[in-house]
Structures are given as C-alpha cells and as structure tokens.
Design an enzyme around this catalytic site. Structure first.
Site, short mmCIF file in Angstrom:
data_model
loop_
_atom_site.label_atom_id
_atom_site.label_comp_id
_atom_site.label_asym_id
_atom_site.label_seq_id
_atom_site.Cartn_x
_atom_site.Cartn_y
_atom_site.Cartn_z
N GLU A 193 2.00 4.46 -6.40
CA GLU A 193 0.87 3.53 -6.50
C GLU A 193 0.31 3.55 -7.92
O GLU A 193 -0.88 3.80 -8.13
CB GLU A 193 -0.19 3.84 -5.43
N GLU A 315 5.77 3.84 2.32
CA GLU A 315 4.56 4.17 3.10
C GLU A 315 4.29 3.00 4.04
O GLU A 315 4.19 1.85 3.57
CB GLU A 315 3.34 4.40 2.21
O1 AHR Z 1 -1.16 7.69 2.99
C1 AHR Z 1 -2.37 7.93 2.35
C2 AHR Z 1 -2.40 7.36 0.96
O2 AHR Z 1 -2.24 5.97 1.01
C3 AHR Z 1 -1.32 7.79 0.02
O3 AHR Z 1 -1.56 9.03 -0.56
C4 AHR Z 1 -1.33 6.72 -1.00
O4 AHR Z 1 -0.09 6.55 -1.67
C5 AHR Z 1 -1.77 5.50 -0.23
O5 AHR Z 1 -2.79 4.82 -0.86
#
Ligand code: AHR
Length: 512
Positions: A193, A315
């Site tokens: 990110e 994610e």
């Molecule tokens: O999953 C929680 C957080 O969400 C992670 O650390 C991040 O990459 C995303 O914003």
C-alpha cells in the site's frame, strides 16, 4: 438476526415458502485453465494476536506447542492445504526491520507496532520462525519487503540472507544463526500500500522506487524471484495504469486490495449482528469484486496482452467493527455464515480469471479480519470461512470448467444484484470433477439442475456447510455450531444432477 423486509426482491410474485429453481451447465469443452493453487493463499500479519498468541506462543508456553508454534493451529493449517503465506504485513511491513528479528532471542530489540495499537513486540517471531513455519506446513513464503521506511540495502541484504547458499556475508550470518541451507523464497513484495501506510506515494514516484529496489534483489544460487509491485486499492485504476506504463514486465506481478467493507469512516457494522438487508448488501459488495478485477485486467491487457504480469489480490475479505471489549487497534472480529458466503462467492469469481489472477491472500489467517482460525488462551475455534476454504481446496491446481448459471436474483441495494446461486466447477488430475454451489437465500431452498453436458457420472458425494441463522458463528464455548456435514441431497439422473440445496447453504460435490 433482526428481520427486515427484502424490500427490493425481484421475486415479489413468489410465495414465501416456494422453492427456488436454478440450472448450471458445465462447459466441459472449454475446460483449459488451471486454478492456480495460490488463489487459496493466506496472510499472516503482525497485528493483534495473529502472530503472538495465534501462531507463536514460544517454547516455554503451557499451550501445547512444537518449537514455539501452537500445535492446534499447526494441525489446522496443515489440513487446510495452505499453498502460500504472506508475511509480515500489511502496513506492518513498511516499518519492519528484519535484522531486529534474527539471532539469539534475548538479544533481539523490542519494538512498538505503530500501525496496530502501539503494541510492544519482542521480535521473538522473525525471519527464521516464519520461514520454518512455511516449511512445517508445506507452503510457499511470500515476503513483503519494507520500502516505505527501509533502504534498498536492507531489502537487498534480506534477500541475500534468506536465499544465498554460501560465501556471501549474509549467508555466513544466517549460518551463525543456526540455519545452514538457504530457504526457498520465490514471492517478494516490494512495499505494501505504497499509496497509503506504505509511504503515501504517487504512482509515478513508486514506479521508480520499484525499479530501483527490485534491481538489487538478486537471484542467488538458482533461487528465482517473483517480484510483486504494491498495487491499487479497489477502484484506483490510475495506479494500475501508471505501474503498467512505467514498470511493465519489470514486475512479475502487481497487487490489488479489495475489502468487503461499508466504508472507511465511522462504523463498519457488527460482525455478528446484522439485518437481512445488510446480509444481502454484503454479498452484493463481495460480488462487486468481479467488475473491479475486470477493469484492472483490461488495463493490464492493454500493456501486456501476453499476460506475463500477474494480478495478485493479496488482501481481501470482510472488515467489520472489532468485537466489543477488544483493542480497536487489533481488528479482532468474529466470523459468521455471512462471511462464509463472502468467501465462497469471491473464490467462485477468482476461479474465472486465473489466466491473470495468480495469487490471492485473504486477510488474515488468525485472530484479525476474515480469519480462518480464532484463538483465546489455549482455546481455538475454526471459523465458517475456514470450512469454506477446506471444502474448496479440492479446486487447487484443478482444471477450471466454465459454467453457465441461470437462477433467480434479488436487488440488495439499488444496483447491487445478488443471484441466489453461485457455482464453480473443476476437474482434478485424477479426473474427479468437483462442483461447489452456494444457495445465498436466507429463507428458501433451491432445486439445482446441473447439465453434465457429456460428463459421465457414476457416483456423487458431497459436503455441506449451513447454519440455523446467517449470524451463527463458532464461539470458544460452542466451537462447532457452524461446521461441515456429509451432504446427501444430490442424485444422478441420466445426463443431469438434481440437487436440493437447503436455504443458506454451501455444498461441494465430488463426481466420479
Ligand atoms: O489488513 C489490515 C490492513 O489493511 C493491512 O495491514 C493493510 O495493508 C490494509 O490497509
């Protein structure tokens, strides 16, 4: 669960108790694409009790463990057939300095986990502990490197430490720390990110950083790296476009994050208390990942028609308010049948795009967002999402069979349409066909006719996951409320299968 009207139901004419009807046609002729097993990837972040307490309790713990890893969790992960595990973050990754987590434990510095609740960690779980865990459960490691606050030299040396056979300074240090042979590390994330917690960068600037950092991540002694650029969030198509233009196939893959979340401000809603409308809204939001990945893929196709660069949804999953009474920075949430449907519907979508989607990692494996496993002290429970992943692991590395689904639908919230049936099918290396079916209806059973389309079926067995209510979950007191059972509701009749799915159920069939 509070009952509310399914206000926009398209099935207005249907009497309440009527059974739904659906058909699924297998397109066996176009079964060509392999479902990469890495689609079933997991994500272990230093966040709350994912690592400390969830995976790692240390050798001195009274909780039964093997070299510090909880035995109950190790066994559950082995059964799941985890293909790949991402670590150490997430946002945590861009503040993690790997040299703090090697060497004798008593010499490792403590650190403050600034991203997640300011928790003090003792670094007793570091590179050796993670890579050894991957070897123990038989999965590939996916290392997420620090670009936001780390240096090129730091990342380059980490790769050398993990993968260089001998002769190099970092290989020597690794051996001094007790590991003779390098580990096999293929997947390397260059930042996480980077548009947000990973450095608040613009895509043009990050593109140059990717090119610079990845240049010095060397391939030692035949270890091939698959370098992954920090990709877009949800609908940020410009990020993907810029990376494809500026980085192109210097990266092996680019990531995408998509959470089934109401919004980033204010309450995200309770994990366990929701209305029928909220249930269907959530399923609609989960299904929206399909147009989102299609748009990212279309951009990638423009710059990379040969599909050399993979899309990695590293994610994804549900994100609710934390469980009452728990640390808001630890993101601990429960997991109901609603989460199980988010998993099955999303996996059904990923199966369709495996020519481009090479890996996905649900967040996170233990004790955080849409987790597989929850622990509390020495207690452990498997979530409904765990059961979906286990039922679905038969699709790993199998050949995807495209399906045509015809079913009733309802509109959950304006333009979000939720079909009452989701389906996916594959054929494994032994020639066994598996079909997974989700009846999303809260109150109606569904008769599904599967046109086998020439596939010869002699026997059919099945497993079902269902619950009394959509908000049922497995607590530490009642850990098996939502669990799988043998399913006997499928019959072979000539060239078709007739299946009766109970309301709110997920079934995987094995057809021989
Ligand atoms: O999953 C929680 C957080 O969400 C992670 O650390 C991040 O990459 C995303 O914003």
């Amino acid at each position: 669960m509070k009952k509310t009207l399914l206000s926009f139901a398209l099935l207005a004419a249907m009497p309440a108790a009527a059974q739904l009807k659906a058909t699924v046609t297998l397109d066996n002729e176009n079964a060509k694409q392999i479902i990469n097993k890495e689609i079933y990837g997991q994500f272990a972040e230093h966040l709350g009790s994912c690592i400390y307490g969830g995976i790692w309790v240390g050798e001195e713990s009274s909780i039964p463990n093997t070299n510090g890893y909880r035995n109950d969790v190790l066994n559950a992960l082995k059964e799941l057939k985890v293909p790949v595990m991402r670590w150490p973050g997430g946002c945590f990754a861009d503040e993690y300095h790997w040299t703090d987590g090697i060497g004798p434990k008593e010499n490792r510095p403590v650190m403050v986990n600034n991203n997640w609740g300011g928790t003090v960690e003792d670094n007793s779980f570091g590179t050796h502990e993670f890579l050894n865990l991957c070897e123990m459960i038989g999965c590939e490691p996916y290392i997420s490197g620090n670009v936001g606050s780390g240096t090129v030299e730091e990342l380059a040396k980490w790769v050398e430490y993990m993968t260089s056979e001998s002769g190099s300074p970092m290989a020597k240090l690794r051996k001094e720390n007790g590991r003779e042979k390098p580990w096999h590390v293929k997947y390397l994330g260059v930042g996480n990110e980077s548009w947000g917690c990973g450095g608040s960068m613009r895509p043009e600037y990050y593109s140059d950083l990717f090119r610079r950092y990845s240049t010095y991540c060397r391939e030692y002694d035949g270890n091939k790296l698959y370098k992954i650029a920090s990709g877009a969030s949800d609908y940020d198509y410009d990020w993907t476009e810029t990376l494809m233009k500026q980085v192109g196939n210097r990266m092996n893959g680019v990531s995408l994050h998509y959470y089934t979340v109401k919004g980033w401000d204010g309450s995200k809603g309770s994990a366990t208390k929701f209305t029928n409308d909220e249930y269907y809204w959530t399923l609609g939001k989960a299904l929206e990942i399909e147009p989102v990945v299609k748009k990212h893929i279309a951009i990638m196709d423009k710059y990379d028609p040969e599909k050399q660069v993979g899309l990695l949804v590293d994610e994804w999953g549900t994100w609710w308010d934390v469980e009452p009474g728990t640390n808001p920075g630890h993101l601990f949430q429960q997991n109901t049948m609603r989460d199980a449907f988010v998993a099955s519907l999303t996996l059904d979508i990923f199966h369709k795009y495996t020519d481009r989607i090479k890996m996905t990692n649900i967040a996170q494996v233990i004790n955080v967002l849409q987790s597989m496993i929850l622990t509390k002290g020495d207690k452990m429970t498997l979530t409904p999402t765990y059961h979906v992943f286990k039922m679905y692991n038969v699709h790993q590395d199998a050949t995807y069979i495209p399906t045509k689904v015809t079913c009733d639908k309802m509109a959950a919230d304006g333009d979000r349409i939720v079909p009452y049936l989701s389906a996916t099918a594959s054929k494994d290396a032994q020639g066994i066909t598996h079909i997974s079916l989700s009846n999303t209806s809260l109150d109606k059973s569904e008769e599904v006719t599967v046109n086998l389309n020439g596939l010869k079926a002699k026997s059919v067995n099945g497993t079902i996951l269902t619950a009394g209510c959509a908000d049922d979950f497995n607590s530490f007191e009642n850990p098996n409320l939502v669990t799988t059972k043998e399913f006997k509701g499928a019959k072979i009749t000539k060239d078709v299968l007739i299946i009766t799915l109970p309301k709110m159920s997920i079934v995987t069939l094995e057809i021989k």
